[in-house]
Design an enzyme around this catalytic site. Structure first.
Site, PDB file in Angstrom:
ATOM      1  N   ASP A 140       0.824  -1.215   0.000  1.00 29.43           N
ATOM      2  CA  ASP A 140       0.000   0.000   0.000  1.00 29.43           C
ATOM      3  C   ASP A 140       0.858   1.265   0.000  1.00 29.43           C
ATOM      4  O   ASP A 140       1.947   1.276   0.577  1.00 29.43           O
ATOM      5  CB  ASP A 140      -0.916  -0.018   1.239  1.00 29.43           C
ATOM      6  CG  ASP A 140      -2.049   0.979   1.105  1.00 29.43           C
ATOM      7  OD1 ASP A 140      -2.333   1.443  -0.018  1.00 29.43           O
ATOM      8  OD2 ASP A 140      -2.665   1.316   2.139  1.00 29.43           O
TER       9      ASP A 140
ATOM     10  N   ARG B 283       0.086   7.609  -2.964  1.00 29.92           N
ATOM     11  CA  ARG B 283       0.526   8.733  -2.130  1.00 29.92           C
ATOM     12  C   ARG B 283       2.000   9.057  -2.371  1.00 29.92           C
ATOM     13  O   ARG B 283       2.403  10.208  -2.409  1.00 29.92           O
ATOM     14  CB  ARG B 283       0.299   8.410  -0.646  1.00 29.92           C
ATOM     15  CG  ARG B 283      -1.111   8.724  -0.187  1.00 29.92           C
ATOM     16  CD  ARG B 283      -1.392   8.098   1.155  1.00 29.92           C
ATOM     17  NE  ARG B 283      -1.542   6.658   1.045  1.00 29.92           N
ATOM     18  CZ  ARG B 283      -1.436   5.816   2.060  1.00 29.92           C
ATOM     19  NH1 ARG B 283      -1.151   6.261   3.264  1.00 29.92           N
ATOM     20  NH2 ARG B 283      -1.618   4.528   1.871  1.00 29.92           N
TER      21      ARG B 283
ATOM     22  N   ASN C 118     -10.390  -2.821  -6.726  1.00 29.48           N
ATOM     23  CA  ASN C 118      -9.500  -1.875  -7.418  1.00 29.48           C
ATOM     24  C   ASN C 118      -9.945  -1.528  -8.844  1.00 29.48           C
ATOM     25  O   ASN C 118      -9.442  -0.571  -9.441  1.00 29.48           O
ATOM     26  CB  ASN C 118      -8.051  -2.396  -7.448  1.00 29.48           C
ATOM     27  CG  ASN C 118      -7.338  -2.273  -6.112  1.00 29.48           C
ATOM     28  OD1 ASN C 118      -6.421  -3.044  -5.807  1.00 29.48           O
ATOM     29  ND2 ASN C 118      -7.739  -1.310  -5.287  1.00 29.48           N
TER      30      ASN C 118
HETATM   31  C1  FPP Z   1      -2.001   0.080  -3.430  1.00 28.49           C
HETATM   32  O1  FPP Z   1      -1.483   1.374  -3.343  1.00 28.49           O
HETATM   33  C2  FPP Z   1      -1.397  -0.578  -4.581  1.00 28.49           C
HETATM   34  C3  FPP Z   1      -2.104  -1.130  -5.632  1.00 28.49           C
HETATM   35  C4  FPP Z   1      -3.560  -1.145  -5.710  1.00 28.49           C
HETATM   36  C5  FPP Z   1      -1.369  -1.721  -6.784  1.00 28.49           C
HETATM   37  C6  FPP Z   1      -0.201  -2.576  -6.384  1.00 28.49           C
HETATM   38  C7  FPP Z   1       0.595  -2.845  -7.569  1.00 28.49           C
HETATM   39  C8  FPP Z   1       1.948  -2.902  -7.599  1.00 28.49           C
HETATM   40  C9  FPP Z   1       2.821  -2.802  -6.429  1.00 28.49           C
HETATM   41  C10 FPP Z   1       2.684  -3.074  -8.870  1.00 28.49           C
HETATM   42  C11 FPP Z   1       2.320  -4.219  -9.714  1.00 28.49           C
HETATM   43  C12 FPP Z   1       2.478  -5.546  -9.100  1.00 28.49           C
HETATM   44  C13 FPP Z   1       3.042  -6.601  -9.730  1.00 28.49           C
HETATM   45  C14 FPP Z   1       2.836  -7.963  -9.205  1.00 28.49           C
HETATM   46  C15 FPP Z   1       3.861  -6.425 -10.936  1.00 28.49           C
HETATM   47  P1  FPP Z   1      -2.466   2.604  -3.578  1.00 28.49           P
HETATM   48  O2  FPP Z   1      -2.453   2.935  -5.023  1.00 28.49           O
HETATM   49  O3  FPP Z   1      -3.821   2.276  -3.013  1.00 28.49           O
HETATM   50  O4  FPP Z   1      -1.758   3.714  -2.761  1.00 28.49           O
HETATM   51  P2  FPP Z   1      -2.469   4.917  -1.983  1.00 28.49           P
HETATM   52  O5  FPP Z   1      -3.179   4.316  -0.795  1.00 28.49           O
HETATM   53  O6  FPP Z   1      -1.316   5.766  -1.582  1.00 28.49           O
HETATM   54  O7  FPP Z   1      -3.395   5.594  -2.959  1.00 28.49           O
END
Ligand code: FPP
Length: 249
Positions: free
Chosen positions: A24, A28, A72
């Site tokens: 996560d 941000r 998502n």
């Molecule tokens: C959550 O952070 C992250 C995600 C929904 C996407 C995770 C994906 C990756 C780490 C990259 C791709 C993965 C692979 C397996 C290649 P957020 O976007 O919700 O962050 P925030 O809470 O700061 O908005």
């Protein structure tokens, strides 16, 4: 392999065999730098490569990461497409590297909703992984995954087996049910790490985390380092795990 074991044993007794991570904070991380959220995901994917290699190196047996939840899809089309592109790259790399790096890869979640190309690539990594030795490192990626959805899909599978006369309702116990989940055959996570400052499970491995130790940190996933893994493992090794029993020491 013996060198890998030595590294983790040096940290103390009972190292975690299975680490789960909610990746996560990508959005941000990027926004704070005045960058598009997608840059955070790109750097987050690099962090995953580093942390996966490190967990393997220190002798952790399995790593399960939450990469894309059933919720998502609500994000902008551009963001979703970008993340799907990162999965494509990750899968193409995996096809080339799994055997060489002694890694087995599995996807957890309802893959029927992702593109036919991603499904076909995941099918290829499944085929490669299934013929690799069981004692290789297990990398598990949760994609279009939700813990409630996983439980519902398992319950449906059991119900249809009952309707077909292959099973009886009174046969169902925790072991049998666990083997109908996406994670069948995998031990439950010993520790769940959540970077990004939120203190919740967000529908991740809700069945499997019944007795998992939680470790929360404010560090955003793109900034997450190998030292954070060491700190989480050290914290885990100080915990007393009773699994509902009492400590007789
Ligand atoms: C959550 O952070 C992250 C995600 C929904 C996407 C995770 C994906 C990756 C780490 C990259 C791709 C993965 C692979 C397996 C290649 P957020 O976007 O919700 O962050 P925030 O809470 O700061 O908005």
């Amino acid at each position: 392999m013996s060198e890998q074991k030595n590294l983790i044993n040096a940290a103390g007794p009972e190292p975690p065999r299975h680490i789960a991570i909610i990746m996560d904070g990508n959005g941000r991380w990027a926004t704070r730098r005045g960058l598009p959220r997608t840059v955070g995901h790109k750097v987050g994917a690099e962090t995953l490569r580093r942390i996966q290699a490190y967990c393997h190196k220190i002798g952790v047996r399995s790593l399960t990461v939450y990469a894309f939840s059933t919720e998502n899809w609500k994000r902008s089309k551009d963001e979703v497409n970008f993340i799907m592109g990162l999965f494509r790259t990750y899968l193409l790399e995996a096809i080339e590297s799994l055997e060489r790096d002694h890694v087995r890869l599995r996807f957890f979640g309802d893959m029927s909703a992702v593109s036919p190309e991603l499904q076909s690539l995941a099918h290829q990594t499944d085929e490669i992984s299934e013929r690799l030795p069981e004692d290789y490192f297990h990398a598990n990626v949760c994609l279009n995954y939700g813990g409630r959805d996983e439980i519902i899909r398992a319950a449906r599978r059991f119900a249809s087996d009952c309707a077909a006369g292959k099973r009886r309702p009174d046969e169902l116990d925790e072991n049998l049910f666990a083997n109908l989940l996406d994670t069948a055959g995998l031990p439950d996570p010993d520790i769940l790490i959540r970077p990004g400052g939120e203190l919740r499970l967000s529908n991740f491995l809700i069945w499997q985390c019944a007795y998992t130790e939680f470790y929360f940190t404010d560090t955003l996933w793109p900034d997450f380092t190998e030292s954070e893994i060491d700190r989480a493992i050290a914290a885990y090794q100080k915990r007393e795990r009773r699994f509902g029993g009492v400590n007789n020491k």
